[in-house]
Write a protein that holds these residues in place. Structure first.
Motif, PDB file in Angstrom:
ATOM      1  N   ALA A  16       0.867  -1.168   0.092  1.00 51.54           N
ATOM      2  CA  ALA A  16       0.085  -0.091  -0.024  1.00 51.54           C
ATOM      3  C   ALA A  16       0.813   1.197  -0.025  1.00 51.54           C
ATOM      4  O   ALA A  16       0.482   2.156  -0.640  1.00 51.54           O
ATOM      5  CB  ALA A  16      -1.083  -0.102   1.163  1.00 51.54           C
ATOM      6  N   LEU A  17       1.941   1.378   0.750  1.00 52.74           N
ATOM      7  CA  LEU A  17       2.699   2.366   0.901  1.00 52.74           C
ATOM      8  C   LEU A  17       3.736   2.587  -0.571  1.00 52.74           C
ATOM      9  O   LEU A  17       3.570   3.814  -0.989  1.00 52.74           O
ATOM     10  CB  LEU A  17       4.090   1.942   1.827  1.00 52.74           C
ATOM     11  CG  LEU A  17       5.172   3.440   2.044  1.00 52.74           C
ATOM     12  CD1 LEU A  17       5.493   3.195   3.387  1.00 52.74           C
ATOM     13  CD2 LEU A  17       6.160   3.260   1.095  1.00 52.74           C
ATOM     14  N   PHE A  18       3.859   1.508  -1.080  1.00 53.12           N
ATOM     15  CA  PHE A  18       4.538   1.644  -2.415  1.00 53.12           C
ATOM     16  C   PHE A  18       3.810   2.091  -3.290  1.00 53.12           C
ATOM     17  O   PHE A  18       4.002   3.268  -4.237  1.00 53.12           O
ATOM     18  CB  PHE A  18       4.925   0.051  -2.986  1.00 53.12           C
ATOM     19  CG  PHE A  18       5.452   0.197  -4.295  1.00 53.12           C
ATOM     20  CD1 PHE A  18       6.636   0.503  -4.776  1.00 53.12           C
ATOM     21  CD2 PHE A  18       4.482  -0.303  -5.232  1.00 53.12           C
ATOM     22  CE1 PHE A  18       7.078   0.412  -6.424  1.00 53.12           C
ATOM     23  CE2 PHE A  18       4.814  -0.422  -6.749  1.00 53.12           C
ATOM     24  CZ  PHE A  18       5.937  -0.005  -7.088  1.00 53.12           C
ATOM     25  N   THR A  19       2.371   1.622  -3.549  1.00 50.11           N
ATOM     26  CA  THR A  19       1.477   2.007  -4.650  1.00 50.11           C
ATOM     27  C   THR A  19       0.996   3.568  -4.472  1.00 50.11           C
ATOM     28  O   THR A  19       1.083   4.396  -5.261  1.00 50.11           O
ATOM     29  CB  THR A  19       0.067   1.367  -4.309  1.00 50.11           C
ATOM     30  OG1 THR A  19       0.219  -0.036  -4.377  1.00 50.11           O
ATOM     31  CG2 THR A  19      -1.097   1.730  -5.409  1.00 50.11           C
ATOM     32  N   ASP A  20       0.672   3.875  -2.973  1.00 50.21           N
ATOM     33  CA  ASP A  20       0.434   5.499  -2.669  1.00 50.21           C
ATOM     34  C   ASP A  20       1.693   6.480  -3.005  1.00 50.21           C
ATOM     35  O   ASP A  20       1.690   7.485  -3.654  1.00 50.21           O
ATOM     36  CB  ASP A  20       0.324   5.640  -1.132  1.00 50.21           C
ATOM     37  CG  ASP A  20      -0.971   5.018  -0.840  1.00 50.21           C
ATOM     38  OD1 ASP A  20      -1.833   4.815  -1.638  1.00 50.21           O
ATOM     39  OD2 ASP A  20      -1.444   4.895   0.440  1.00 50.21           O
ATOM     40  N   SER A  21       3.133   5.750  -2.758  1.00 48.08           N
ATOM     41  CA  SER A  21       4.185   6.566  -2.958  1.00 48.08           C
ATOM     42  C   SER A  21       4.238   7.035  -4.568  1.00 48.08           C
ATOM     43  O   SER A  21       4.349   8.073  -5.146  1.00 48.08           O
ATOM     44  CB  SER A  21       5.334   6.016  -2.460  1.00 48.08           C
ATOM     45  OG  SER A  21       6.595   6.751  -2.777  1.00 48.08           O
ATOM     46  N   ALA A  26       5.645  10.366  -7.566  1.00 48.59           N
ATOM     47  CA  ALA A  26       6.001  10.049  -8.778  1.00 48.59           C
ATOM     48  C   ALA A  26       5.237  10.694  -9.810  1.00 48.59           C
ATOM     49  O   ALA A  26       5.547  10.747 -10.815  1.00 48.59           O
ATOM     50  CB  ALA A  26       6.626   8.654  -9.136  1.00 48.59           C
ATOM     51  N   SER A  27       4.219  11.316  -9.533  1.00 46.81           N
ATOM     52  CA  SER A  27       3.029  11.728 -10.486  1.00 46.81           C
ATOM     53  C   SER A  27       3.836  13.030 -10.892  1.00 46.81           C
ATOM     54  O   SER A  27       2.983  13.254 -12.187  1.00 46.81           O
ATOM     55  CB  SER A  27       1.843  11.973  -9.717  1.00 46.81           C
ATOM     56  OG  SER A  27       1.846  12.996  -8.671  1.00 46.81           O
ATOM     57  N   GLN A  28       4.708  13.643 -10.719  1.00 45.84           N
ATOM     58  CA  GLN A  28       5.239  14.772 -11.172  1.00 45.84           C
ATOM     59  C   GLN A  28       6.079  14.365 -12.297  1.00 45.84           C
ATOM     60  O   GLN A  28       6.292  15.241 -13.117  1.00 45.84           O
ATOM     61  CB  GLN A  28       6.194  15.536 -10.166  1.00 45.84           C
ATOM     62  CG  GLN A  28       5.397  15.925  -8.854  1.00 45.84           C
ATOM     63  CD  GLN A  28       6.041  16.564  -7.770  1.00 45.84           C
ATOM     64  OE1 GLN A  28       7.160  17.192  -8.333  1.00 45.84           O
ATOM     65  NE2 GLN A  28       5.779  16.605  -6.757  1.00 45.84           N
ATOM     66  N   SER A  29       6.567  13.098 -12.399  1.00 42.59           N
ATOM     67  CA  SER A  29       7.498  12.722 -13.524  1.00 42.59           C
ATOM     68  C   SER A  29       7.132  11.835 -14.429  1.00 42.59           C
ATOM     69  O   SER A  29       7.656  11.539 -15.330  1.00 42.59           O
ATOM     70  CB  SER A  29       8.819  12.151 -12.748  1.00 42.59           C
ATOM     71  OG  SER A  29       9.364  13.297 -11.885  1.00 42.59           O
ATOM     72  N   TYR A  30       5.879  11.233 -13.981  1.00 45.73           N
ATOM     73  CA  TYR A  30       5.436   9.767 -14.895  1.00 45.73           C
ATOM     74  C   TYR A  30       4.041  10.250 -15.164  1.00 45.73           C
ATOM     75  O   TYR A  30       2.977  10.835 -14.542  1.00 45.73           O
ATOM     76  CB  TYR A  30       5.605   8.567 -14.266  1.00 45.73           C
ATOM     77  CG  TYR A  30       7.041   8.256 -14.118  1.00 45.73           C
ATOM     78  CD1 TYR A  30       7.847   7.500 -15.271  1.00 45.73           C
ATOM     79  CD2 TYR A  30       7.611   8.431 -12.812  1.00 45.73           C
ATOM     80  CE1 TYR A  30       9.113   7.294 -14.815  1.00 45.73           C
ATOM     81  CE2 TYR A  30       9.002   8.074 -12.728  1.00 45.73           C
ATOM     82  CZ  TYR A  30       9.906   7.565 -13.577  1.00 45.73           C
ATOM     83  OH  TYR A  30      11.097   7.405 -13.487  1.00 45.73           O
ATOM     84  N   THR A  31       3.617   9.658 -16.564  1.00 47.99           N
ATOM     85  CA  THR A  31       2.136   9.886 -16.799  1.00 47.99           C
ATOM     86  C   THR A  31       1.271   8.993 -15.970  1.00 47.99           C
ATOM     87  O   THR A  31       1.519   7.875 -15.372  1.00 47.99           O
ATOM     88  CB  THR A  31       2.048   9.572 -18.573  1.00 47.99           C
ATOM     89  OG1 THR A  31       2.100   7.934 -18.376  1.00 47.99           O
ATOM     90  CG2 THR A  31       2.887  10.410 -19.213  1.00 47.99           C
ATOM     91  N   PRO A  32      -0.065   9.113 -16.022  1.00 47.45           N
ATOM     92  CA  PRO A  32      -0.898   8.259 -15.492  1.00 47.45           C
ATOM     93  C   PRO A  32      -1.047   6.832 -16.004  1.00 47.45           C
ATOM     94  O   PRO A  32      -1.133   6.076 -15.069  1.00 47.45           O
ATOM     95  CB  PRO A  32      -2.439   9.009 -15.725  1.00 47.45           C
ATOM     96  CG  PRO A  32      -2.162  10.393 -15.939  1.00 47.45           C
ATOM     97  CD  PRO A  32      -0.639  10.292 -16.601  1.00 47.45           C
ATOM     98  N   GLU A  33      -0.598   6.764 -17.094  1.00 45.48           N
ATOM     99  CA  GLU A  33      -0.650   5.455 -17.777  1.00 45.48           C
ATOM    100  C   GLU A  33       0.652   4.681 -17.064  1.00 45.48           C
ATOM    101  O   GLU A  33       0.666   3.499 -16.722  1.00 45.48           O
ATOM    102  CB  GLU A  33      -0.476   5.366 -19.385  1.00 45.48           C
ATOM    103  CG  GLU A  33      -0.509   3.894 -20.123  1.00 45.48           C
ATOM    104  CD  GLU A  33      -0.180   4.106 -21.335  1.00 45.48           C
ATOM    105  OE1 GLU A  33      -0.643   3.142 -22.132  1.00 45.48           O
ATOM    106  OE2 GLU A  33       0.438   5.217 -21.816  1.00 45.48           O
ATOM    107  N   SER A 117      14.530   5.842 -10.423  1.00 42.30           N
ATOM    108  CA  SER A 117      13.414   6.641 -11.241  1.00 42.30           C
ATOM    109  C   SER A 117      13.726   8.137 -11.276  1.00 42.30           C
ATOM    110  O   SER A 117      14.837   8.641 -10.716  1.00 42.30           O
ATOM    111  CB  SER A 117      11.787   6.616 -10.361  1.00 42.30           C
ATOM    112  OG  SER A 117      11.933   7.179  -9.228  1.00 42.30           O
ATOM    113  N   LEU A 118      12.667   8.845 -12.008  1.00 35.68           N
ATOM    114  CA  LEU A 118      13.472  10.295 -12.211  1.00 35.68           C
ATOM    115  C   LEU A 118      13.063  11.031 -10.947  1.00 35.68           C
ATOM    116  O   LEU A 118      13.935  11.652 -10.663  1.00 35.68           O
ATOM    117  CB  LEU A 118      12.276  10.713 -13.203  1.00 35.68           C
ATOM    118  CG  LEU A 118      12.042  10.054 -14.505  1.00 35.68           C
ATOM    119  CD1 LEU A 118      10.980  10.740 -15.370  1.00 35.68           C
ATOM    120  CD2 LEU A 118      13.501  10.769 -15.324  1.00 35.68           C
ATOM    121  N   GLU A 119      12.091  10.512 -10.187  1.00 31.85           N
ATOM    122  CA  GLU A 119      11.910  11.077  -8.641  1.00 31.85           C
ATOM    123  C   GLU A 119      13.286  10.699  -7.571  1.00 31.85           C
ATOM    124  O   GLU A 119      13.633  11.512  -6.841  1.00 31.85           O
ATOM    125  CB  GLU A 119      10.813  10.598  -7.810  1.00 31.85           C
ATOM    126  CG  GLU A 119       9.667  11.379  -8.763  1.00 31.85           C
ATOM    127  CD  GLU A 119       9.323  12.898  -8.606  1.00 31.85           C
ATOM    128  OE1 GLU A 119       9.795  13.549  -7.716  1.00 31.85           O
ATOM    129  OE2 GLU A 119       9.175  13.426  -9.731  1.00 31.85           O
TER     130      GLU A 119
END
Length: 162
Positions: A16-21, A26-33, A117-119
């Motif tokens: 759950a922590l991984f998914t939320d994180s 990471a939403s600043q650097s990767y697309t929703p897809e 990752s980018l983040e």
């Protein structure tokens, strides 16, 4: 902050922590897809159990709440380093990295590697890692940009970043 070894009862909380994180940080650097492919909202816990069985995992807790985790191989490859969004930039990743680095150094491992990752790239750069190469990986037809990085488990690389 308490750093301790992963226990089986931590599995659901780690996933759950991984998914939320991934979805929040990471939403600043990767697309929703990309985010949906990287961290599905309905994760397979048995797949995660299998992934974690081949690595050493440490968790950080604050007052009984999971704040982050790090997973690494005995050869010094950091597989995962994630913090809960509510603990982001509060030193959790630095504490986990330091604990893992010390354990690896005590076993004679001097070279550490990761695929950042980018983040995560700035964090590892601050810890003394260098980019070895840029990678494009593909999962389920979705491409991701990340960096192969290497560093040292030596004390000269230990800083607080977050």
């Amino acid at each position: 902050m308490n750093i301790r070894p992963f226990a089986d009862q931590d599995l659901a909380d780690i996933v759950a922590l991984f998914t939320d994180s991934v979805h929040q940080i990471a939403s600043q650097s990767y697309t929703p897809e990309q985010l949906a492919t990287w961290a599905p909202r309905s994760p397979d816990l048995e797949q995660w159990r299998s992934r974690l069985s081949g690595v050493k995992t440490l968790v950080a807790e604050s007052r009984g709440v999971l704040a982050g985790f790090i997973s690494f191989t005995s050869a010094g490859h950091i597989e995962f380093l994630f913090t809960a969004p509510s603990f982001s930039r509060r030193g959790v990743a630095s504490l986990l990295y330091k604990a893992a680095s010390q354990r690896l150094a005590a076993r004679g491992v001097t070279k550490l590697t990761t695929d950042a990752s980018l983040e995560a790239r700035p964090f590892f750069k601050y810890q003394g890692f260098k980019v070895v190469g840029e990678q494009t990986v593909e999962r389920e037809g979705v491409k991701f940009r990340r960096f192969s990085m290497s560093g040292s488990s030596g004390a000269e690389n230990r800083h607080s970043y977050d």
